[in-house]
Design a protein around this motif. Structure first.
Motif, PDB file in Angstrom:
ATOM      1  N   TYR A 214     -11.996 -10.540  18.246  1.00 24.70           N
ATOM      2  CA  TYR A 214     -12.815  -9.727  19.096  1.00 24.70           C
ATOM      3  C   TYR A 214     -14.338 -10.143  18.728  1.00 24.70           C
ATOM      4  N   TYR A 215     -15.095 -10.489  19.237  1.00 31.08           N
ATOM      5  CA  TYR A 215     -16.482 -10.870  18.779  1.00 31.08           C
ATOM      6  C   TYR A 215     -16.353 -11.592  17.386  1.00 31.08           C
ATOM      7  N   LEU A 216     -15.584 -12.598  17.203  1.00 30.68           N
ATOM      8  CA  LEU A 216     -15.469 -13.410  16.051  1.00 30.68           C
ATOM      9  C   LEU A 216     -15.034 -12.595  14.853  1.00 30.68           C
ATOM     10  N   GLY A 217     -14.496 -11.357  15.139  1.00 29.08           N
ATOM     11  CA  GLY A 217     -14.041 -10.605  14.027  1.00 29.08           C
ATOM     12  C   GLY A 217     -12.636  -9.797  14.550  1.00 29.08           C
ATOM     13  N   GLN A 218     -12.099  -8.711  13.870  1.00 31.50           N
ATOM     14  CA  GLN A 218     -11.339  -8.157  14.269  1.00 31.50           C
ATOM     15  C   GLN A 218     -11.463  -6.953  15.227  1.00 31.50           C
ATOM     16  N   HIS A 219     -10.196  -6.667  15.930  1.00 28.83           N
ATOM     17  CA  HIS A 219     -10.539  -5.501  16.749  1.00 28.83           C
ATOM     18  C   HIS A 219     -10.779  -4.311  16.042  1.00 28.83           C
ATOM     19  N   THR A 220     -11.497  -3.436  16.765  1.00 29.66           N
ATOM     20  CA  THR A 220     -11.965  -2.115  15.881  1.00 29.66           C
ATOM     21  C   THR A 220     -10.786  -1.298  15.212  1.00 29.66           C
ATOM     22  N   SER A 221      -9.824  -1.157  15.888  1.00 32.82           N
ATOM     23  CA  SER A 221      -8.658  -0.596  15.437  1.00 32.82           C
ATOM     24  C   SER A 221      -8.270  -0.951  14.145  1.00 32.82           C
ATOM     25  N   LEU A 222      -8.444  -1.985  13.378  1.00 29.84           N
ATOM     26  CA  LEU A 222      -8.111  -2.448  12.354  1.00 29.84           C
ATOM     27  C   LEU A 222      -9.211  -1.982  11.365  1.00 29.84           C
ATOM     28  N   LYS A 223     -10.532  -2.249  11.840  1.00 25.47           N
ATOM     29  CA  LYS A 223     -11.674  -1.812  10.906  1.00 25.47           C
ATOM     30  C   LYS A 223     -11.546  -0.424  10.719  1.00 25.47           C
ATOM     31  N   LEU A 224     -11.228   0.567  11.802  1.00 28.04           N
ATOM     32  CA  LEU A 224     -11.417   1.856  11.592  1.00 28.04           C
ATOM     33  C   LEU A 224     -10.372   2.363  10.445  1.00 28.04           C
ATOM     34  N   VAL A 225      -9.043   1.758  10.480  1.00 25.34           N
ATOM     35  CA  VAL A 225      -8.134   2.219   9.383  1.00 25.34           C
ATOM     36  C   VAL A 225      -8.434   1.444   8.169  1.00 25.34           C
ATOM     37  N   ASN A 226      -9.154   0.194   7.947  1.00 24.49           N
ATOM     38  CA  ASN A 226      -9.694  -0.318   6.873  1.00 24.49           C
ATOM     39  C   ASN A 226     -10.728   0.387   6.260  1.00 24.49           C
ATOM     40  N   ASP A 227     -11.652   1.073   6.927  1.00 22.76           N
ATOM     41  CA  ASP A 227     -12.626   1.758   6.432  1.00 22.76           C
ATOM     42  C   ASP A 227     -12.106   3.048   5.692  1.00 22.76           C
ATOM     43  N   ARG A 228     -10.814   3.416   6.053  1.00 27.10           N
ATOM     44  CA  ARG A 228     -10.331   4.706   5.493  1.00 27.10           C
ATOM     45  C   ARG A 228      -9.443   4.583   4.171  1.00 27.10           C
ATOM     46  N   LEU A 229      -9.580   3.394   3.664  1.00 31.51           N
ATOM     47  CA  LEU A 229      -8.383   2.917   2.792  1.00 31.51           C
ATOM     48  C   LEU A 229      -8.916   3.152   1.215  1.00 31.51           C
ATOM     49  N   ILE A 230      -9.885   3.984   1.131  1.00 28.09           N
ATOM     50  CA  ILE A 230     -10.358   4.405  -0.211  1.00 28.09           C
ATOM     51  C   ILE A 230      -9.273   5.293  -0.749  1.00 28.09           C
ATOM     52  N   SER A 231      -8.744   6.251   0.206  1.00 26.34           N
ATOM     53  CA  SER A 231      -7.766   7.081   0.005  1.00 26.34           C
ATOM     54  C   SER A 231      -6.590   6.534  -0.784  1.00 26.34           C
ATOM     55  N   ILE A 232      -6.243   5.247  -0.586  1.00 29.50           N
ATOM     56  CA  ILE A 232      -5.191   4.640  -1.431  1.00 29.50           C
ATOM     57  C   ILE A 232      -5.691   3.753  -2.344  1.00 29.50           C
ATOM     58  N   GLN A 233      -6.900   3.448  -2.426  1.00 25.57           N
ATOM     59  CA  GLN A 233      -7.237   2.446  -3.864  1.00 25.57           C
ATOM     60  C   GLN A 233      -6.941   3.293  -5.007  1.00 25.57           C
ATOM     61  N   ASN A 234      -6.773   4.426  -5.250  1.00 28.62           N
ATOM     62  CA  ASN A 234      -6.425   4.999  -6.398  1.00 28.62           C
ATOM     63  C   ASN A 234      -4.932   5.050  -6.520  1.00 28.62           C
ATOM     64  N   ASN A 235      -4.280   4.830  -5.471  1.00 33.50           N
ATOM     65  CA  ASN A 235      -2.837   4.818  -5.770  1.00 33.50           C
ATOM     66  C   ASN A 235      -2.104   3.677  -5.525  1.00 33.50           C
ATOM     67  N   THR A 236      -2.711   2.565  -6.024  1.00 28.50           N
ATOM     68  CA  THR A 236      -2.212   1.173  -5.783  1.00 28.50           C
ATOM     69  C   THR A 236      -0.696   1.184  -6.321  1.00 28.50           C
ATOM     70  N   ALA A 237      -0.404   1.639  -7.109  1.00 26.65           N
ATOM     71  CA  ALA A 237       1.097   1.536  -7.813  1.00 26.65           C
ATOM     72  C   ALA A 237       1.933   1.883  -6.609  1.00 26.65           C
ATOM     73  N   GLU A 238       1.504   2.874  -6.055  1.00 25.33           N
ATOM     74  CA  GLU A 238       2.486   3.263  -5.001  1.00 25.33           C
ATOM     75  C   GLU A 238       2.732   2.300  -3.596  1.00 25.33           C
ATOM     76  N   TYR A 239       1.258   1.861  -3.394  1.00 29.75           N
ATOM     77  CA  TYR A 239       1.077   0.891  -1.957  1.00 29.75           C
ATOM     78  C   TYR A 239       1.220  -0.485  -2.520  1.00 29.75           C
ATOM     79  N   ALA A 240       0.875  -0.875  -3.354  1.00 31.96           N
ATOM     80  CA  ALA A 240       0.616  -2.433  -3.462  1.00 31.96           C
ATOM     81  C   ALA A 240       1.798  -2.870  -4.147  1.00 31.96           C
ATOM     82  N   THR A 241       2.765  -2.850  -3.307  1.00 36.05           N
ATOM     83  CA  THR A 241       4.116  -3.062  -3.786  1.00 36.05           C
ATOM     84  C   THR A 241       4.530  -4.441  -3.322  1.00 36.05           C
ATOM     85  N   GLY A 242       3.498  -5.250  -2.902  1.00 36.16           N
ATOM     86  CA  GLY A 242       3.851  -6.758  -2.470  1.00 36.16           C
ATOM     87  C   GLY A 242       4.853  -6.734  -1.344  1.00 36.16           C
TER      88      GLY A 242
END
Ligand SMILES: Cc1cc2nc3c(=O)[nH]c(=O)nc-3n(C[C@H](O)[C@H](O)[C@H](O)COP(=O)(O)O)c2cc1C
Length: 272
Positions: free
Chosen positions: A85-113
């Motif tokens: 969308y307009y050379l980038g992503q659809h807003t629905s991805l960006k909305l979630v992306n902007d909320r991901l600070i909440s998991i930056q501190n719990n990477t061991a739980e999320y960053a499971t590859g």
């Protein structure tokens, strides 16, 4: 095995939904399958309140973010189809992306590859922009391991069912079954050797830098071809360690804010 398909388009039964359903239906019958239309989620704007920063604290906004994160956490593999969308992503991805600070501190739980494949439909030749890269970093900030991407040119819903495109879509599905990597990249283009992004900055001194992962290096000319020699940055931005390091940076910023709160208020006062 649980597979989660994410459709980041407002179009019902559009190309993204068809791609996700095509991939998911090619997977073994005994696998659990779930699909979320990102546009069905109620995701608000990040308020930059940093209330989610202490470890194990979730976002405090009352919407569907934590539901979404729980679905990702429960999945073993993720399929994302996200149109340009307009050379980038659809807003629905960006909305979630902007909320991901909440998991930056719990990477061991999320960053499971966990394995993630990404398909990016778009229409206009040369207008694919950074849609692939935006979807890739969306996945990586969720701690997923992007093992395959494809950009698919399609005009109307259903156009991705063209034989040659369908072969690529099915190859992504097969890569999930085989735990393999498969990338349909443009052989003529240079990609970051670290993260696979095509968004590269070129400097007058012959250096290059990846916009997405910040890896850098030197452009080398060999037999009339340019090659990207990499000086690896460690930890790599999207590794569990790199994401955890960013979590620490954000926590430090929050602590600095608390320490300098009066100073900040004073600076703001004149502009109220
Ligand atoms: C608002 C809007 C913006 C778009 N921007 C682009 C664009 O920048 N580049 C492009 O190639 N296609 C663009 N498209 C076309 C879509 O990427 C394309 O139709 C895609 O197949 C849609 O996928 P879907 O059916 O899953 O929604 C745009 C479509 C819409 C509705």
């Amino acid at each position: 095995m649980k597979v989660l398909g994410l459709v980041a388009s407002p179009r019902k039964i559009g190309n993204s939904e068809i791609i996700v359903k095509e991939i998911v239906s090619s997977l073994p019958a005994e696998w659990d399958k779930e699909m979320i239309r990102m546009t069905d989620l109620n995701i608000g704007l990040c308020k930059a309140c940093y209330a989610c920063l202490p470890r194990d604290k979730r976002c405090v906004l009352d919407d569907d973010l934590n539901y979404f994160l729980d679905r990702v956490k429960a999945a073993d593999k993720v399929v994302i189809a996200a149109p340009v969308y307009y050379l980038g992503q659809h807003t629905s991805l960006k909305l979630v992306n902007d909320r991901l600070i909440s998991i930056q501190n719990n990477t061991a739980e999320y960053a499971t590859g966990k394995q993630c494949v990404i398909a990016v439909p778009h229409t206009v030749p040369g207008w694919e922009g950074y849609g692939r890269e935006a979807a890739m970093h969306f996945a990586r900030f969720l701690g997923l391991d992007v093992t395959g991407t494809v950009i698919l040119r399609s005009i109307l819903p259903g156009d991705v069912l063209r034989e040659d495109l369908l072969l690529k879509i099915r190859a992504l599905a097969q890569s999930l079954v085989n735990n393999a990597r498969v990338d349909f990249i443009d052989e003529d283009k240079a990609y970051c050797p670290e993260c696979g992004s095509s968004l590269l900055q070129i400097f007058h001194n012959g250096q290059w830098r990846c916009v997405m992962c910040s890896s850098k290096g030197q452009l080398k000319s060999e037999n009339g071809e340019f090659r990207l020699a990499l000086i690896p940055a460690r930890p790599s931005r999207f590794s569990a360690e790199g994401l955890a390091e960013h979590g620490c940076t954000l926590t430090n910023i929050k602590e600095e804010y608390i320490r300098r709160k009066d100073e900040v208020r004073e600076a703001q006062q004149k502009y109220r």
